[in-house]
Design a protein around this motif. Sequence first.
Motif, PDB file in Angstrom:
ATOM      1  N   MET A  68       0.833  -1.195   0.000  1.00 18.58           N
ATOM      2  CA  MET A  68       0.000   0.000   0.000  1.00 18.58           C
ATOM      3  C   MET A  68       0.874   1.255   0.000  1.00 18.58           C
ATOM      4  O   MET A  68       0.619   2.208  -0.722  1.00 18.58           O
ATOM      5  CB  MET A  68      -0.867  -0.001   1.267  1.00 18.58           C
ATOM      6  N   ARG A  69       1.909   1.222   0.836  1.00 15.74           N
ATOM      7  CA  ARG A  69       2.772   2.408   0.971  1.00 15.74           C
ATOM      8  C   ARG A  69       3.507   2.698  -0.326  1.00 15.74           C
ATOM      9  O   ARG A  69       3.677   3.854  -0.710  1.00 15.74           O
ATOM     10  CB  ARG A  69       3.748   2.204   2.133  1.00 15.74           C
ATOM     11  N   ILE A  70       3.945   1.648  -0.987  1.00 15.76           N
ATOM     12  CA  ILE A  70       4.650   1.851  -2.254  1.00 15.76           C
ATOM     13  C   ILE A  70       3.699   2.393  -3.320  1.00 15.76           C
ATOM     14  O   ILE A  70       4.017   3.329  -4.049  1.00 15.76           O
ATOM     15  CB  ILE A  70       5.321   0.540  -2.725  1.00 15.76           C
ATOM     16  N   LEU A  71       2.487   1.831  -3.353  1.00 16.49           N
ATOM     17  CA  LEU A  71       1.497   2.307  -4.320  1.00 16.49           C
ATOM     18  C   LEU A  71       1.178   3.780  -4.081  1.00 16.49           C
ATOM     19  O   LEU A  71       1.116   4.579  -5.017  1.00 16.49           O
ATOM     20  CB  LEU A  71       0.208   1.497  -4.202  1.00 16.49           C
TER      21      LEU A  71
ATOM     22  N   MET B  59       3.993   5.977  -5.236  1.00 16.20           N
ATOM     23  CA  MET B  59       4.014   6.118  -6.689  1.00 16.20           C
ATOM     24  C   MET B  59       2.893   7.033  -7.177  1.00 16.20           C
ATOM     25  O   MET B  59       3.071   7.802  -8.116  1.00 16.20           O
ATOM     26  CB  MET B  59       3.916   4.751  -7.366  1.00 16.20           C
ATOM     27  N   ALA B  60       1.740   6.950  -6.529  1.00 14.28           N
ATOM     28  CA  ALA B  60       0.614   7.802  -6.909  1.00 14.28           C
ATOM     29  C   ALA B  60       0.914   9.256  -6.576  1.00 14.28           C
ATOM     30  O   ALA B  60       0.580  10.164  -7.328  1.00 14.28           O
ATOM     31  CB  ALA B  60      -0.646   7.343  -6.204  1.00 14.28           C
ATOM     32  N   GLU B  61       1.567   9.464  -5.437  1.00 13.29           N
ATOM     33  CA  GLU B  61       1.877  10.827  -4.998  1.00 13.29           C
ATOM     34  C   GLU B  61       2.936  11.489  -5.874  1.00 13.29           C
ATOM     35  O   GLU B  61       2.808  12.641  -6.257  1.00 13.29           O
ATOM     36  CB  GLU B  61       2.369  10.822  -3.548  1.00 13.29           C
TER      37      GLU B  61
ATOM     38  N   LYS C   5       3.759  10.628  -8.862  1.00 10.32           N
ATOM     39  CA  LYS C   5       3.285  10.658 -10.254  1.00 10.32           C
ATOM     40  C   LYS C   5       4.439  10.603 -11.247  1.00 10.32           C
ATOM     41  O   LYS C   5       4.354  11.112 -12.352  1.00 10.32           O
ATOM     42  CB  LYS C   5       2.461  11.921 -10.533  1.00 10.32           C
ATOM     43  N   SER C   6       5.540  10.041 -10.831  1.00 12.09           N
ATOM     44  CA  SER C   6       6.653   9.977 -11.766  1.00 12.09           C
ATOM     45  C   SER C   6       7.117   8.546 -11.935  1.00 12.09           C
ATOM     46  O   SER C   6       6.609   7.625 -11.318  1.00 12.09           O
ATOM     47  CB  SER C   6       7.803  10.866 -11.290  1.00 12.09           C
ATOM     48  N   VAL C   7       8.083   8.398 -12.769  1.00 11.18           N
ATOM     49  CA  VAL C   7       8.631   7.093 -13.059  1.00 11.18           C
ATOM     50  C   VAL C   7       9.717   6.798 -12.032  1.00 11.18           C
ATOM     51  O   VAL C   7      10.584   7.632 -11.781  1.00 11.18           O
ATOM     52  CB  VAL C   7       9.204   7.088 -14.487  1.00 11.18           C
ATOM     53  N   ILE C   8       9.678   5.644 -11.429  1.00 13.78           N
ATOM     54  CA  ILE C   8      10.635   5.336 -10.371  1.00 13.78           C
ATOM     55  C   ILE C   8      11.425   4.065 -10.688  1.00 13.78           C
ATOM     56  O   ILE C   8      10.990   3.212 -11.453  1.00 13.78           O
ATOM     57  CB  ILE C   8       9.947   5.186  -9.003  1.00 13.78           C
TER      58      ILE C   8
ATOM     59  N   ARG D 293      10.296  -7.602  -5.096  1.00 13.26           N
ATOM     60  CA  ARG D 293       9.166  -8.529  -5.193  1.00 13.26           C
ATOM     61  C   ARG D 293       7.850  -7.771  -5.270  1.00 13.26           C
ATOM     62  O   ARG D 293       6.947  -8.162  -5.992  1.00 13.26           O
ATOM     63  CB  ARG D 293       9.141  -9.458  -3.967  1.00 13.26           C
ATOM     64  N   THR D 294       7.765  -6.693  -4.525  1.00  9.57           N
ATOM     65  CA  THR D 294       6.542  -5.883  -4.547  1.00  9.57           C
ATOM     66  C   THR D 294       6.314  -5.320  -5.946  1.00  9.57           C
ATOM     67  O   THR D 294       5.205  -5.391  -6.479  1.00  9.57           O
ATOM     68  CB  THR D 294       6.646  -4.741  -3.521  1.00  9.57           C
ATOM     69  N   LEU D 295       7.376  -4.805  -6.557  1.00 11.45           N
ATOM     70  CA  LEU D 295       7.258  -4.273  -7.913  1.00 11.45           C
ATOM     71  C   LEU D 295       6.849  -5.370  -8.895  1.00 11.45           C
ATOM     72  O   LEU D 295       6.021  -5.162  -9.776  1.00 11.45           O
ATOM     73  CB  LEU D 295       8.584  -3.643  -8.359  1.00 11.45           C
ATOM     74  N   LYS D 296       7.433  -6.549  -8.728  1.00 10.22           N
ATOM     75  CA  LYS D 296       7.099  -7.697  -9.584  1.00 10.22           C
ATOM     76  C   LYS D 296       5.612  -8.041  -9.457  1.00 10.22           C
ATOM     77  O   LYS D 296       4.938  -8.327 -10.451  1.00 10.22           O
ATOM     78  CB  LYS D 296       7.935  -8.919  -9.184  1.00 10.22           C
ATOM     79  N   THR D 297       5.124  -8.035  -8.215  1.00  7.89           N
ATOM     80  CA  THR D 297       3.709  -8.328  -7.976  1.00  7.89           C
ATOM     81  C   THR D 297       2.827  -7.291  -8.650  1.00  7.89           C
ATOM     82  O   THR D 297       1.826  -7.622  -9.286  1.00  7.89           O
ATOM     83  CB  THR D 297       3.410  -8.348  -6.454  1.00  7.89           C
ATOM     84  N   PHE D 298       3.210  -6.027  -8.528  1.00  8.17           N
ATOM     85  CA  PHE D 298       2.465  -4.952  -9.191  1.00  8.17           C
ATOM     86  C   PHE D 298       2.429  -5.176 -10.701  1.00  8.17           C
ATOM     87  O   PHE D 298       1.404  -4.983 -11.344  1.00  8.17           O
ATOM     88  CB  PHE D 298       3.105  -3.590  -8.913  1.00  8.17           C
ATOM     89  N   LEU D 299       3.568  -5.583 -11.233  1.00  7.97           N
ATOM     90  CA  LEU D 299       3.668  -5.836 -12.674  1.00  7.97           C
ATOM     91  C   LEU D 299       2.705  -6.944 -13.100  1.00  7.97           C
ATOM     92  O   LEU D 299       1.977  -6.814 -14.080  1.00  7.97           O
ATOM     93  CB  LEU D 299       5.090  -6.283 -13.027  1.00  7.97           C
TER      94      LEU D 299
END
Length: 120
Positions: free
Chosen positions: A3-6, A9-11, A13-16, A35-41
């Motif tokens: 949740m915190r990572i999402l 990223m929403a806040e 609004k840029s590419v990380i 792993r979190t990024l992979k899951t998001f992907l």
Amino acid sequence: MRMRILLFMAETKSVISLSDLEEKFTHADRTTLYRTLKTFLEHGLVHQINDASGITKFALCSENCTCSYPDDVHVHFYCFSCEQTFCFPHLGIPNYDLPENFTPSNGNFVITGSCPSCSS
Ligand SMILES: [Zn+2]
Ligand SMILES: [Zn+2]
């Protein structure tokens, strides 16, 4: 954590990149962040960008994005001066008529140059 990572990223609004996350979430280890990024992907929440920096970057997908080719493939811009990457979801790519038997599954459209803050 997810949740915190999402939210982050929403806040922004840029590419990380993974390193950006490491800088922001100093208490989390690299593997967890990766792993979190992979899951998001996998869930289509973010898309991966391979810009001219050689570093894999990620941006949030827009609401109706299914990351399908070519509908959800769009222009990314990489600035050589500040090394920032910009995501332009509203700038789609043309549906190229590929030669026979070339079956596209994904695309990566990157324009490089100077961003507004570096041009002036
Ligand atoms: Zn720049
Ligand atoms: Zn994008």
